[in-house]
Design a protein around this motif. Sequence first.
Motif, PDB file in Angstrom:
ATOM      1  N   UNK A 102      17.444  -4.382  -2.599  1.00 14.44           N
ATOM      2  CA  UNK A 102      16.108  -4.046  -2.078  1.00 14.44           C
ATOM      3  C   UNK A 102      15.123  -3.814  -3.219  1.00 14.44           C
ATOM      4  N   UNK A 103      15.540  -3.056  -4.206  1.00 13.50           N
ATOM      5  CA  UNK A 103      14.668  -2.756  -5.339  1.00 13.50           C
ATOM      6  C   UNK A 103      14.350  -4.031  -6.122  1.00 13.50           C
ATOM      7  N   UNK A 104      15.306  -4.954  -6.142  1.00  7.31           N
ATOM      8  CA  UNK A 104      15.099  -6.210  -6.845  1.00  7.31           C
ATOM      9  C   UNK A 104      13.988  -7.063  -6.262  1.00  7.31           C
ATOM     10  N   UNK A 105      13.566  -6.765  -5.040  1.00 10.07           N
ATOM     11  CA  UNK A 105      12.493  -7.519  -4.398  1.00 10.07           C
ATOM     12  C   UNK A 105      11.108  -7.009  -4.785  1.00 10.07           C
ATOM     13  N   UNK A 106      11.050  -5.870  -5.461  1.00 16.73           N
ATOM     14  CA  UNK A 106       9.765  -5.258  -5.798  1.00 16.73           C
ATOM     15  C   UNK A 106       9.197  -5.833  -7.088  1.00 16.73           C
ATOM     16  N   UNK A 107       7.895  -5.691  -7.232  1.00 16.82           N
ATOM     17  CA  UNK A 107       7.223  -6.059  -8.475  1.00 16.82           C
ATOM     18  C   UNK A 107       7.223  -4.824  -9.376  1.00 16.82           C
ATOM     19  N   UNK A 108       8.238  -4.705 -10.219  1.00 21.25           N
ATOM     20  CA  UNK A 108       8.409  -3.530 -11.071  1.00 21.25           C
ATOM     21  C   UNK A 108       8.041  -3.889 -12.508  1.00 21.25           C
ATOM     22  N   UNK A 109       7.112  -3.139 -13.044  1.00 22.17           N
ATOM     23  CA  UNK A 109       6.705  -3.347 -14.439  1.00 22.17           C
ATOM     24  C   UNK A 109       7.347  -2.334 -15.372  1.00 22.17           C
ATOM     25  N   UNK A 110       7.737  -1.176 -14.813  1.00 22.03           N
ATOM     26  CA  UNK A 110       8.410  -0.172 -15.636  1.00 22.03           C
ATOM     27  C   UNK A 110       9.382   0.620 -14.780  1.00 22.03           C
ATOM     28  N   UNK A 111      10.605   0.753 -15.267  1.00 19.26           N
ATOM     29  CA  UNK A 111      11.623   1.565 -14.610  1.00 19.26           C
ATOM     30  C   UNK A 111      11.656   2.926 -15.298  1.00 19.26           C
ATOM     31  N   UNK A 112      11.559   3.980 -14.489  1.00 17.74           N
ATOM     32  CA  UNK A 112      11.620   5.345 -14.996  1.00 17.74           C
ATOM     33  C   UNK A 112      12.871   5.990 -14.399  1.00 17.74           C
ATOM     34  N   UNK A 113      13.951   6.037 -15.175  1.00 15.85           N
ATOM     35  CA  UNK A 113      15.273   6.404 -14.640  1.00 15.85           C
ATOM     36  C   UNK A 113      15.479   7.913 -14.553  1.00 15.85           C
ATOM     37  N   UNK A 114      16.549   8.292 -13.867  1.00 17.38           N
ATOM     38  CA  UNK A 114      16.879   9.705 -13.742  1.00 17.38           C
ATOM     39  C   UNK A 114      17.658  10.261 -14.920  1.00 17.38           C
ATOM     40  N   UNK A 115      18.239   9.379 -15.745  1.00 22.38           N
ATOM     41  CA  UNK A 115      19.083   9.821 -16.863  1.00 22.38           C
ATOM     42  C   UNK A 115      18.944   8.881 -18.062  1.00 22.38           C
ATOM     43  N   UNK A 116      19.278   9.443 -19.220  1.00 17.86           N
ATOM     44  CA  UNK A 116      19.494   8.695 -20.463  1.00 17.86           C
ATOM     45  C   UNK A 116      18.230   7.987 -20.944  1.00 17.86           C
ATOM     46  N   UNK A 117      18.345   6.810 -21.480  1.00 16.48           N
ATOM     47  CA  UNK A 117      17.228   6.149 -22.163  1.00 16.48           C
ATOM     48  C   UNK A 117      16.035   5.923 -21.237  1.00 16.48           C
ATOM     49  N   UNK A 118      14.853   6.192 -21.788  1.00 11.43           N
ATOM     50  CA  UNK A 118      13.621   5.878 -21.065  1.00 11.43           C
ATOM     51  C   UNK A 118      13.166   4.437 -21.314  1.00 11.43           C
ATOM     52  N   UNK A 119      13.573   3.861 -22.431  1.00  7.70           N
ATOM     53  CA  UNK A 119      13.084   2.533 -22.817  1.00  7.70           C
ATOM     54  C   UNK A 119      13.980   1.432 -22.258  1.00  7.70           C
ATOM     55  N   UNK A 120      14.016   1.338 -20.941  1.00  4.89           N
ATOM     56  CA  UNK A 120      14.792   0.269 -20.310  1.00  4.89           C
ATOM     57  C   UNK A 120      13.829  -0.726 -19.667  1.00  4.89           C
ATOM     58  N   UNK A 121      14.270  -1.960 -19.544  1.00  3.55           N
ATOM     59  CA  UNK A 121      13.412  -3.026 -19.060  1.00  3.55           C
ATOM     60  C   UNK A 121      13.675  -3.294 -17.574  1.00  3.55           C
TER      61      UNK A 121
END
Length: 254
Positions: free
Chosen positions: A199-218
């Motif tokens: 479901x998330x893969x269908x979105x137009x995502x320019x930045x992922x802001x995760x709950x854990x660990x590295x912030x610099x993910x693509x």
Amino acid sequence: MGDWFTVEQIDGNTFALSEYGHWEETHCYLLLGAERALLIDTGLGVADIGAVVRGLTRLPVTAVTTHVHWDHIGGHGCFEHIAVHEQERDWLDGRFPLPLQVVRQNLTAKPCSFPEGFDPDGYQVYQGTPKEVFRDGAQFALGGRTVTALHTPGHSPGHCCFYEPERGYLYAGDLIYAGCLDAFYPTTDPELFFRSAQRIGMLDVKRVLPGHHRLDIFPALIGEIESAFRRLSEDGKLRQGGGIFDFGAFQIHI
């Protein structure tokens, strides 16, 4: 306790509040609108996140929950207005699914220099009655800024991501991050995790802001995680008890 949180500015009115001193490396996100602020998760609860938020804004704050796990609700008691998905209201309101001793063991599973004055033996899991219960598609209007809740179960029954289409921001909770994705607990569901990633893969995502660990993910990590789950499903391995599968930038524990 003032040095516990690392505050990083994502843009002019979006902040990440991170607990890099703990092995969980949790991230909470403060979103400022013209009228209200939204705090996505409240972390471990070993330091006063309320004081950090008050240092950044005087706006009224809604603390919204990606999911009711101890490392995401620890600071809920600092806020009056708490919102949670309907499927995990009971978890927040007296029926947390893990014994306290297990939570304390997880909290101290790896060496950590906790803030001065914090006693791990006295740690309690936040429990309280939320002011707001929401469903899939609920929108949080902050004044010139709107955030949509997306029900993405799998890691937990009521897990949600939060999406800002205007900015292309996805606040991904424990669905998407660079680390070990957990779907092995009794309250998890690997098949639902897979569907949520789709479901998330269908979105137009320019930045992922995760709950854990590295912030610099693509954003490409979303597709990689979806593909990994698909591979496990096609190989007949997407069932609990399978162990940990390593895909380089992340692992899947089922």
